[in-house]
Write a protein that holds these residues in place. Structure first.
Motif, short mmCIF file in Angstrom:
data_model
loop_
_atom_site.label_atom_id
_atom_site.label_comp_id
_atom_site.label_asym_id
_atom_site.label_seq_id
_atom_site.Cartn_x
_atom_site.Cartn_y
_atom_site.Cartn_z
N VAL A 207 0.86 -1.18 0.00
CA VAL A 207 0.00 0.00 0.00
C VAL A 207 0.90 1.23 0.00
O VAL A 207 1.91 1.26 0.69
N ASP B 183 1.14 4.41 -6.27
CA ASP B 183 0.19 3.30 -6.27
C ASP B 183 0.75 2.11 -7.05
O ASP B 183 1.13 2.23 -8.20
N GLY C 38 -3.53 0.20 -3.64
CA GLY C 38 -4.23 1.33 -3.02
C GLY C 38 -3.30 2.27 -2.30
O GLY C 38 -2.14 1.94 -2.04
N LEU D 96 -3.03 5.24 0.92
CA LEU D 96 -3.58 5.90 2.10
C LEU D 96 -3.09 7.34 2.15
O LEU D 96 -1.88 7.59 2.09
N LEU E 96 -4.99 -2.16 2.29
CA LEU E 96 -5.31 -0.74 2.49
C LEU E 96 -6.19 -0.57 3.73
O LEU E 96 -5.98 0.36 4.52
N GLU F 207 -5.16 1.59 6.97
CA GLU F 207 -6.05 2.68 7.38
C GLU F 207 -6.46 2.49 8.84
O GLU F 207 -6.47 3.44 9.64
#
Ligand SMILES: Nc1ncnc2c1ncn2[C@@H]1O[C@H](COP(=O)(O)OP(=O)(O)O)[C@@H](O)[C@H]1O
Ligand SMILES: Nc1ncnc2c1ncn2[C@@H]1O[C@H](COP(=O)(O)OP(=O)(O)O)[C@@H](O)[C@H]1O
Ligand SMILES: [Mg+2]
Ligand SMILES: [Mg+2]
Ligand SMILES: [Mg+2]
Ligand SMILES: [Mg+2]
Lengths: 331, 209, 331, 209
Positions: free
Chosen positions: C47, C95, C99, C101, C171, C175
């Motif tokens: 990520v 990326d 994904g 953040l 991801l 997160e």
């Protein structure tokens, strides 16, 4: 005087306590001294490295105590070299029997206090060698005078001699490589504002609103020239030219570069300086092997910077690349 | 006449008081051509000396001077710490376990102190250091031994201190300034002047008795 | 205005050039942008983490780009959040398909510009998540207003979320752990002097010779209270008490502590602050697992500091301890 | 009456000149309750807009406003960049490929712009933001459509800007100040006032023709 302190007389002891509280994995303080040593000192089979000087240059010198750099650092009062008994405590705390190298910056006070400590240590049978760093090209080198000052280049001496010691080299070998760094490193600084020693309570000198001092020493010793405010590019050019003039590099030499902030110059400005420094070196066909930008040898809250250049060879490159793990320097 | 422990203590206490009073003046001198800590250094060191000797009974002048030297050595730092420290230690050795000294003893002790300063600092006359006060004053004392005029000592010491103003520094931190050091009194010469003036002041009293 | 710069309008670009010139082993600049990315971005199977904001907070944010922390950092003008197109460039550059953040500090401008970038990225099929850091307890948290600001605690979000991403987490997992840090970190700052945005040419506010501002924001936003000059111990007590009040730690909690300088406060003073901070925490039976002292999130050349406390659990400890290798943070 | 590309360009150029002139004033307002960059942000953005539109021939007002919006969005940053950027983009969409517009079209476009600002910034009337100028001015325009009194727009815009002085900020950077934000004009309200005053100034001329 706007400072985050409690008592001007206590700043060094409180700083050391806060330092050890922050980094117990790296360092401890030798009881009842102002000496910081590696948490695992004395390291068996390794030459001990001791540096130090007046406080007010943080992270120098305690910040460089740890694996691959210093074994001990002695903190004097602010801008005042430490006393022989304190240096002697450091020597005793780091000596594993393989001897101790003292890394001294070329100031009369530092030299005398460290020398007296060395005499004390030798009289107790500890092998001691010393090297004297004098990288500041703002001052003329002359045998009739005190000679050049030691400034930010000292950190590179710590790094490289520290790596040599970590390899298990003898005292003579560590001393030799430290001297090699000293012979190949040159620095010069400048200041935009003065700084205030806490117990003095007022700035050590004054600089007009539209002036800067070229060649400023790290204790506020005056430099070469007081000029109007110049641009970052002009300042970089003056400092680097003087450094290179003295260093006499051949084309395609490899160098390490240090752009050092003196305390209150933002990293942004140091990188703007480095932008010009790197352009100039590339323009002269000099290979930048490694660049250090940040605060390494400060002058309390002085605004300004210094530029150091170290000429490298294969041995120095290998030692520069070696692991170092200290509060203020990691590789 | 003889000088005893009481007089030496009195001298050191008066010197301490003077240095505390003149702390800022010495610091100002050092700000002009050094790093601005000479007053702080001397005041810190002699404050410790004062406390130390006040609370100790000495049997010999040697022991008193040795404590003074060791205290300065371990509390002052900088250039002045080892220099003044060495000076007192050398004087202590010279006097040894006497509990009172003649002026000849004293003059010899001060000569030894000066030798110590020169050996440690490797500076010479006219390098714009404390030596520029020490050397002429001690030469005068040596040449006049039992007939020292203490007012002349004070005059000479002051004059030699003032004379450092015109010199270009070659040793110590002021040397970095080169020609720009001219026009300022050397801070170590100023503290050395207090050293001799306070000594003379005490000994004038002794002699009168 | 005494600064080592060339042209106030060029400071950000020249800084970025000097930064990349100094650290080519870590970072590169995405061409024609003010975006710094890892030299190996996009890192496959990982990520991507993007942070950023106005410049003037160096080493934030570019200094934290590298293994174990950020993949990309976007630099706006000084104290001005970057524009959506620049953030979008960063998202695209980092990326790897897994994904991205976005780590956003809670300022209206930052939130809106990053949100617009996220919309742009999503419309091109890039998965984007965002977290909003709001650690500054100097400001009341309220849903009717903008809420709390994001300050130095952000660096700990970078560190821990970065370590999670480096482990190959999804991801959602990255997160989640970022939000866990945000929920457990609180900070508060203070200032002794103002700072000057180069293109403004004058200080952003004024503080009297005998005053300090408690609760100061990192862009010079006013704080809670203007007081007379207090001692370091008093300041530490005010800041830490407010932080702890909000954090509600149980006894023998483990914490990470960050004592952050705002630009011109010497390390010496930060360690004096840490001396008191560590004493207070020990006094309350709180275990200090790790302490960071230095400049992490600055305000150009402001004098002052902030204190952050992060409550740790086993997961956060493991991630805090993980390797990180960036220009300004190494573990 | 109809408003063409020339008038819209003229408005944007006049607005740019005004913002360059008032750069320091806006920055001062933002120093009082924000971070002191609003004047710099607006001046930077509109300088780029001015250059961009000066060197481009537009066939539609939509294209002109879209370029303006995109330029602001990519050059301003901060809170004002996305807000003004969104406003111009929404207005551009509303007007589409017309090369001249009626006052009704214009008023609808500005309504769309306001909706865009509110959706993006999630602020409401009396939060002490630019909305406190936009909303009442646009309400007046909406309610008066073809009979807009441009002097009344100027008066109203000024009045509403002044009125932000008494408000406590709840959105944007000034919100951190809480009650301490009272007593200062909101910088975004001030730049929005220039937006409407310059618009009114241009359209007054058009109408007279
Ligand atoms: N090599 C030396 N020999 C004799 N005196 C010296 C020497 N170097 C410096 N001094 C004296 O020391 C004084 C400075 O002392 P001080 O300010 O306490 O130390 P520092 O220079 O380390 O800050 C100078 O004014 C000078 O008189
Ligand atoms: N959520 C919001 N909605 C509407 N306007 C806002 C909002 N937040 C801030 N503003 C406006 O933006 C102005 C500040 O813009 P600027 O100074 O350029 O950005 P920043 O606050 O990021 O520095 C404020 O004066 C206010 O009018
Ligand atoms: Mg000194
Ligand atoms: Mg001195
Ligand atoms: Mg801003
Ligand atoms: Mg602003």
């Amino acid at each position: 005087m706007k400072k985050l302190i409690n008592d001007p007389e206590q700043v060094v002891q409180e700083m050391l306590s806060g330092f050890v509280a922050a980094h117990p994995q790296y360092v401890r303080q030798v009881q009842n001294t102002s000496v910081i040593v590696r948490v695992d000192a004395p390291v068996q089979g390794k030459v001990g490295l001791v540096s130090g000087g007046g406080s007010g240059h943080e992270p120098s010198h305690g910040g460089f105590v740890g694996k691959g750099m210093l074994d001990g650092a002695v903190a004097g009062e602010v801008f005042t070299s430490p006393t022989p008994d304190q240096v002697f405590e450091a020597i005793k705390a780091v000596d594993s029997g393989k001897g101790v190298l003292l890394i001294i910056k070329n100031y009369t006070g530092d030299v005398m206090n460290f020398e007296m400590a060395a005499e004390l240590a030798e009289s107790e049978g500890i092998k001691v060698a010393k090297v004297i760093v004098n990288d500041d090209v703002a001052v003329e080198d002359s045998t009739y005078t005190t000679g050049r000052r030691g400034i930010a280049g000292t950190v590179l001496v710590h790094k490289i001699a520290g790596a040599m010691a970590e390899k298990g080299a003898s005292l003579e070998e560590v001393e030799q490589v430290a001297n090699k760094v000293i012979q190949n490193v040159r620095s010069m600084g400048m200041a935009l504002t003065p700084c205030t020693v806490p117990s003095a309570g007022k700035p050590g000198f004054s600089i007009g609103e539209n002036e800067m001092e070229i060649g400023m020493g790290i204790h506020g010793e005056p430099g070469i020239e007081r000029t109007e405010i110049l641009t970052a590019n002009e300042v970089a050019e003056i400092l680097l030219s003087k450094v290179l003039e003295d260093l006499k590099l051949e084309e395609s030499s490899k160098v390490a570069v240090m752009v050092n902030g003196l305390g209150s110059t933002p990293l942004m400005e140091l990188y703007i300086m480095n932008n010009k420094v790197s352009q100039m070196l590339k323009g002269q066909n000099i290979e930048i092997y490694q660049t250090f930008v940040g605060e390494f040898m400060t002058s309390i809250e002085m605004a300004g910077c210094s530029i150091s250049v170290l000429k490298l060879d294969d041995e120095l490159i290998e030692l520069l690349d070696a692991e170092a793990n200290t509060p203020a320097f990691r590789k | 006449m003889e000088v005893g422990i009481v007089e030496v203590k009195l001298w050191l206490q008066k010197l301490n008081r003077k240095l505390q009073q003149e702390k800022e003046h010495l610091t100002d001198l050092d700000q002009a051509i050094g790093d601005g800590d000479h007053g702080l250094n001397m005041a810190r060191g002699f404050k410790e000396v004062s406390i130390k000797i006040e609370n100790t009974d000495y049997e010999t002048i040697g022991a008193l001077l040795k404590d003074t030297g060791m205290t300065l050595l371990t509390k002052v730092g900088g250039a002045s710490g080892p220099l003044y420290g060495t000076a007192f230690l050398k004087a202590a050795t010279s006097i040894g376990d006497k509990s009172s000294v003649t002026l000849t003893d004293l003059s010899e002790a001060l000569e030894a102190a000066l030798e110590g300063i020169k050996a440690r600092g490797k500076a010479n006359l006219l390098d714009k250091t404390m030596i520029d006060v020490w050397e002429p004053v001690i030469l005068y004392m040596k040449e006049n031994r039992e007939s020292i005029d203490w007012d002349e000592v004070i005059r000479l010491s002051n004059e030699k201190m003032e004379a450092t103003k015109e010199l270009e520094a070659r040793k110590g931190r002021a040397a970095y300034l080169g020609k720009r050091s001219i026009g300022h009194i050397d801070p170590g010469a100023a503290s050395s002047n207090y050293f001799f003036v306070e000594l003379a002041d005490v000994l004038k009293g002794v002699i009168k008795e």
